[in-house]
Enzyme design. Structure first.
Site, PDB file in Angstrom:
ATOM      1  N   HIS A  11       5.964  -6.718  -1.421  1.00 32.06           N
ATOM      2  CA  HIS A  11       5.815  -6.864   0.024  1.00 32.06           C
ATOM      3  C   HIS A  11       6.420  -5.673   0.762  1.00 32.06           C
ATOM      4  CE1 HIS A  11       6.949  -9.135   3.906  1.00 32.06           C
ATOM      5  NE2 HIS A  11       5.639  -8.998   3.910  1.00 32.06           N
ATOM      6  N   GLU A  38       1.917  -4.161  -0.931  1.00 39.62           N
ATOM      7  CA  GLU A  38       1.339  -4.471   0.375  1.00 39.62           C
ATOM      8  C   GLU A  38       2.071  -3.652   1.419  1.00 39.62           C
ATOM      9  OE1 GLU A  38       1.599  -6.807   4.246  1.00 39.62           O
ATOM     10  OE2 GLU A  38       3.165  -6.137   2.852  1.00 39.62           O
ATOM     11  N   ASP A  40       1.831  -2.361   5.952  1.00 41.15           N
ATOM     12  CA  ASP A  40       1.243  -2.560   7.278  1.00 41.15           C
ATOM     13  C   ASP A  40       0.872  -1.222   7.906  1.00 41.15           C
ATOM     14  OD1 ASP A  40       2.083  -5.503   7.536  1.00 41.15           O
ATOM     15  OD2 ASP A  40       3.993  -4.514   7.170  1.00 41.15           O
ATOM     16  N   HIS A  53       5.477  -2.339  10.719  1.00 41.73           N
ATOM     17  CA  HIS A  53       5.131  -3.736  10.919  1.00 41.73           C
ATOM     18  C   HIS A  53       5.202  -4.166  12.374  1.00 41.73           C
ATOM     19  CE1 HIS A  53       5.982  -8.091  11.193  1.00 41.73           C
ATOM     20  NE2 HIS A  53       5.118  -8.192  10.201  1.00 41.73           N
ATOM     21  N   GLU A 113      -2.659  -3.975   5.058  1.00 42.51           N
ATOM     22  CA  GLU A 113      -2.761  -4.894   6.187  1.00 42.51           C
ATOM     23  C   GLU A 113      -2.936  -4.097   7.466  1.00 42.51           C
ATOM     24  OE1 GLU A 113      -0.437  -8.221   8.870  1.00 42.51           O
ATOM     25  OE2 GLU A 113       0.330  -7.817   6.852  1.00 42.51           O
TER      26      GLU A 113
END
Length: 244
Positions: A11, A38, A40, A53, A113
């Site tokens: 993450h 993952e 952002d 994020h 993302e």
């Protein structure tokens, strides 16, 4: 081309061990045994896609104000590591091209993302799509594009159709299946706290793969995998070790 998933995804890199959404985080994720990460992506003022994020700067760096109101040069001058630990002082906010290059060198697959600032959904998705098309045509089986914003996934479907899409949500609210189908998603990404074994079965029966976030307890991760979850997104290297 089929999506080649791992059972664990780091993450924002490996957020328990390194500053989130940083190149060092990716390196430490690879060292900890992750094969997927993952992160952002949000646009700066000059439309350079940056890894971040929050809409506002400050939590994970020494900046102030909205990220979308500062250009890449200013954002890259910020310290994005000292907040986490002194050893990471001087860590920078990378742009998407730098993140892709780093992950490629490390052999890491990517859950990208799209995290738009309010009002920037369409353009953020367009720029991310353009970047993936330009830099990653050989990685379509190693990238999934996710977002909480349906408009972003709609743009990705149109502008970067070769890349897999994931329907990111807090819970399986009414209409989730039709929405995911309409957006051409291959996976559904709910918060693990809302997941039940029946919900996982429903996702599978609908023809989607299940990725769930943010699972930091190895026992919970093992339970979710036993239910049929395809991948857990985690901050913790211990989860990767437990599921190895």
């Amino acid at each position: 081309m089929s999506l080649r998933l791992s059972r664990v995804i780091g993450h924002r890199g490996v957020a328990a061990s390194a500053p989130e959404n940083t190149l060092t985080g990716f390196r430490l994720a690879a060292e900890a045994g992750f094969s997927w990460v993952e992160f952002d992506v949000m646009l700066g003022a000059d439309e350079v896609p940056m890894l971040h994020h929050d809409e506002r700067l400050g939590r994970t760096n020494d900046g102030h104000g909205r990220l979308c109101e500062q250009d890449a040069a200013a954002l890259k001058r910020l310290d994005a590591g000292a907040w986490f630990a002194p050893a990471f002082a001087g860590e920078r906010i990378p742009d998407l091209a730098e993140a892709i290059s780093c992950c490629r060198a490390l052999g890491l697959a990517m859950n990208v993302e799209i995290k738009p600032a309010a009002g920037h959904e369409i353009r953020t998705a367009e720029v991310v799509s353009e970047t993936l098309n330009a830099l990653c045509p050989d990685l379509v089986d190693r990238i999934v594009v996710s977002s909480f914003a349906p408009d972003c996934l709609e743009v990705a479907k149109e502008k970067a159709p070769d890349f897999h899409r994931g329907y990111l949500c807090e819970t399986l609210a009414e209409g989730w299946r039709q929405a995911a189908e309409n957006l051409g998603c291959v996976s559904v990404h709910p918060n693990h706290r809302a997941l039940t074994e029946a919900a996982v079965a429903a996702i599978r029966e609908a023809g989607f793969r299940t990725l769930t976030y943010t699972v930091n307890d190895p026992l919970r991760a093992a339970t979710l995998i036993a239910w049929g979850v395809d991948a857990v997104i985690t901050d913790e290297p211990s989860v990767a070790a437990a599921l190895a």
